[in-house]
Scaffold this active site. Structure first.
Site, PDB file in Angstrom:
ATOM      1  N   THR A   1       0.895  -1.090   0.226  1.00  0.00           N
ATOM      2  CA  THR A   1      -0.101  -0.095   0.161  1.00  0.00           C
ATOM      3  C   THR A   1       0.862   1.423   0.047  1.00  0.00           C
ATOM      4  O   THR A   1       1.506   1.435   1.077  1.00  0.00           O
ATOM      5  CB  THR A   1      -0.827  -0.078   1.343  1.00  0.00           C
ATOM      6  OG1 THR A   1      -1.902  -1.016   1.164  1.00  0.00           O
ATOM      7  CG2 THR A   1      -1.564   1.317   1.016  1.00  0.00           C
TER       8      THR A   1
ATOM      9  N   LYS B   1      -5.496  10.459   7.737  1.00  0.00           N
ATOM     10  CA  LYS B   1      -4.375  10.797   6.664  1.00  0.00           C
ATOM     11  C   LYS B   1      -5.122  10.529   5.114  1.00  0.00           C
ATOM     12  O   LYS B   1      -5.192  10.940   4.137  1.00  0.00           O
ATOM     13  CB  LYS B   1      -3.226   9.972   6.713  1.00  0.00           C
ATOM     14  CG  LYS B   1      -2.153  10.502   5.730  1.00  0.00           C
ATOM     15  CD  LYS B   1      -1.094   9.074   5.471  1.00  0.00           C
ATOM     16  CE  LYS B   1      -1.636   8.092   4.890  1.00  0.00           C
ATOM     17  NZ  LYS B   1      -0.784   7.009   4.846  1.00  0.00           N
TER      18      LYS B   1
ATOM     19  N   LYS C   1      -8.601   2.878  -3.227  1.00  0.00           N
ATOM     20  CA  LYS C   1      -8.510   2.731  -1.744  1.00  0.00           C
ATOM     21  C   LYS C   1      -8.835   3.930  -1.046  1.00  0.00           C
ATOM     22  O   LYS C   1      -9.649   3.925  -0.013  1.00  0.00           O
ATOM     23  CB  LYS C   1      -7.135   2.380  -1.252  1.00  0.00           C
ATOM     24  CG  LYS C   1      -6.843   0.791  -1.480  1.00  0.00           C
ATOM     25  CD  LYS C   1      -5.686   0.472  -0.837  1.00  0.00           C
ATOM     26  CE  LYS C   1      -6.231   0.101   0.689  1.00  0.00           C
ATOM     27  NZ  LYS C   1      -5.280  -0.444   1.809  1.00  0.00           N
TER      28      LYS C   1
END
Lengths: 293, 293, 293, 293
Positions: B95, B238, B170
């Protein structure tokens, strides 16, 4: 067990049929008498007035279309109040606001009767299948006594305490639902504007931890800008407003629900109030063609 | 089919074991060599450097802990770049942000290699069970060739187009998730302050159209103010920030996500950043005892 | 010009004195009779009941403390309604909600009288200095006739149309004010957390295009966490709520006001409702010491 | 006092003229040489390169159009860096981000020079009138030495501490300004939809505690849907984004600014980015004709 049943609309008919099928003796009343026929075929008795139902039955369930109908069967001539008395229970399963519910509660208990508000979550199909979720509040003793009926009508019933709590619980659930619908709409618009496939987003969401029946059922229609009204946007916005007012009363700050409410208001201003509440997607999507300067 | 595998952390180990179990020939590399042992017991070969893995295998999968590790195995001495060439494919399932992904993509394709970013949704358990959801983007031909591996690693894989789209997808999903968590937290606080049972709210939500695994799994812990970190709040915040930045780029207005982001920031300011992101509930709940004037 | 004046609180006393000083003949009434003395010293006549004032004067101004007092002087025994009739005008300058205003309006006009609601912007000092801003609505002919009195009481008066518009205009102004106070509070907190001097921020703001009396007057106290109540936070929050409700009625989406309202609610939940509305700063500032994780 | 001046755009020309008028000896440089002529008429000397200006003058002020121009005069051939040295001061009054400012600061101080960032609040007219507000940060000794120049250029200057604080302070002020503009827009739309006169609202606001030059100047144009660009909306939105990012760094939750930012983004998506930032009013106003369902 013998019960009265007032109101044979889509919901009431399905519910009273379920009671009959499970061996309850049911006496029905409906404003339009002809709607009683099919119940009679299944073994129901018919009474001529709400008062007559109450007189005959120890327990009476009401399932009316709106607050004014709910008030009318209680307070009008030949209404519930004329026969309700000590030892009798009245269970109002209509969806009404907590003021209406309190007014009915006070009248019934003033005559010595027992009262339960018991709004449901679920519509036609769950009613037919006996799969409603029942949010009951009021007289606990009455709740305990009518559990056999609730077991037939719903997959689960809850006793939530004092009268008004049923309505409040529905507001809380609908508030979460309304914010979720906004989150979903923002995600769908962001996907499209970022060059991602909306259908793929639906597929991915449905495979993960936030998968839920609402996204699954409404998503495919939304990305085609179709919003067949299951729960009208104007009613969803009203529930957001009432949930925020409940928060105001209790000094609860809810910025996400407040932002969602403003988006529903924008959707109303666009003339989308009679569409399904998923039409808030259209308000998020404005303008259709992004023209950034 | 023969594949290389770089990175044997919790995820990488589970994934390479799955490949071995399903008959793939796997050559592994890990910075800490001892972590290769258990794979060797299951039939894996070991290579001494990332470059050596690339040299030996037509396809190499990487599963590194963070962007700097992902960059390091590619660009450092004895790294992927030294042996990648026409005819070889590199699949980075770590990721990482889309900048990192683009940097790796350009380097690989600059040498004639094929590149695929393929971040996953799901953590340890789904990795062990081969139930990950794979969000692939980049070279479609490579995607088609490695589908047999994806079929083993995940329950479903998606090809999302050009490099960067995996990371973007995502963000969109996590943004929806973050707003939902706020909606849920507001509902839980409203219930409590309105005199309703939070546990009953959880039960009711779980029976209806908005029921989802996240509410079901995290709700009971939340109402006990427990937030064991599955996905740390600071990372969720975030991702909200990055999703809002993606919206900024594309001029998409997302007021609900923005409100949710501010609540996550409030939670960070309360020192909750290392807790699970469900700890935003604590920020919504302030003050613990309502004292309305 | 001869006028009646009902209510000699802080505002009413200052206003009736101004009328006397400018040569008006004034007949006063107050529930506590002793408060009439100082007016008599300045030349006022005294009447024993509101009805007696109306009987004597063509025009009567009322300045009562709250809606219940405003209703009482009209509807109670010896009240305005007993003597109001065709040819007489009643001007209610109290701050009341639009429902109260409408109720009084209907009663007065039902008796053939003329009615004007005329809430003011400004408190004690502007009242003494004849510097109020008057928001009048109702009977235009009456407005035109009493302009000489408004010229003495205020620096400016506005005729806003039908009854209710005065109250609505106040809500709109207070809504802007409430959002501005939140913007200001966020700026002050951001400055402090970013290592900037709050006092310098106040100085800079006061030199630029957004300089305004409210920031100038309240800012220095706010950064010392002092909030002496000029306009209580709970009343400001109530006005935000009512302004948002007005927006709801008219399907106006106001996300900034909604966010500001939620911050005021948070402040209420912290027990700050009786402080000045600038105390919303404390809610924005939570937690006092940032502890980011 | 002798100063160098780099950059003779609208701002730089007005500022250097003011210095000349007040008896400063000024050596100017501009990329397009012809723009120096009018300064020469007023007594300025001309140098051929930024380096030549630095060589000649102990203090040099720069007023460039954007970050890339600000970097260029320092780092390019014949730039500031070639001659800056111990004992010389460089004051950059351009509006640049804090990264650009830091880069320049490090380069100057690395050569032994003194550096001050000094962005201004105010545009053409205040520059001509010597009424700018100067937000200086960096080397305090240099600030003290050039106060005579700041006294000529501005009505007030502030020393804000370390390099970067000037840029940050501007962001805080602009954030408050942006939220206020949204509050104002929402109020204007609410007034109109509630049947109140927008012009009257402007008049009332201008007489009260929230009266400010920005509302007074922009309001009348806004209600005619005119937004001549004084400060482009896309720049205002960028400053909101940067202010929110500054808040993110320091874990400051700012829900009102966040809601305002989303409205500016909506305005950008409507193609209003090059209009004045007051054009956010158009985004609030959508749809033009309310059609509530």
């Amino acid at each position: 067990m013998e019960v009265g049943f007032l109101g044979l609309g889509i919901m009431g008919k399905a519910m009273s049929l379920n009671l009959l099928r499970h061996g309850f003796k049911v006496t029905v009343w409906n404003r339009t008498v002809s709607r009683c026929d099919v119940l009679v075929e299944h073994g129901a008795s018919v009474a001529e007035t709400p008062a007559a139902v109450i007189k005959k039955c120890k327990y009476t369930i009401a399932m009316l279309s709106d607050p004014s109908a709910a008030l009318s069967v209680v307070f009008d001539k030949d209404g519930v109040l004329e026969e309700i008395c000590s030892g009798k229970g009245y269970i109002d399963m209509s969806t009404v606001d907590s003021d209406t519910s309190s007014k009915i509660s006070e009248a019934i208990t003033g005559k010595g009767g027992y009262f339960l508000e018991a709004p449901v979550s679920g519509s036609k199909k769950p009613a037919e299948d006996g799969q409603l979720v029942i949010l009951a509040a009021g007289e606990k003793a009455l709740y305990d006594e009518v559990i056999p009926a609730f077991d037939v009508l719903g997959k689960k019933s809850f006793f939530l305490g004092k009268v008004g709590n049923g309505a409040k619980m529905k507001l809380v659930v609908n508030m979460i639902m309304g914010s979720m619908m906004n989150a979903f709409s923002e995600g769908l618009v962001l996907a499209e504007r970022s060059g991602l496939s909306q259908q793929t987003l639906l597929d991915i969401v449905d495979l993960g931890g936030i998968a839920n029946p609402m996204f699954k059922q409404k998503g495919p229609a939304m990305i085609q800008s179709k919003f067949p009204p299951a729960f009208p946007l104007k009613h969803q916005q009203k529930d957001m407003r009432l949930a925020l007012a409940l928060g105001d009363e209790n000094a609860v700050s809810m910025p996400v629900a407040a932002a969602a409410n403003e988006a529903f208001k924008k959707a109303r201003s666009l003339g989308l109030g009679d569409n399904d509440f998923s039409a808030v997607y259209e308000a998020v999507k404005i303008p259709d063609c992004s023209a950034d300067a």
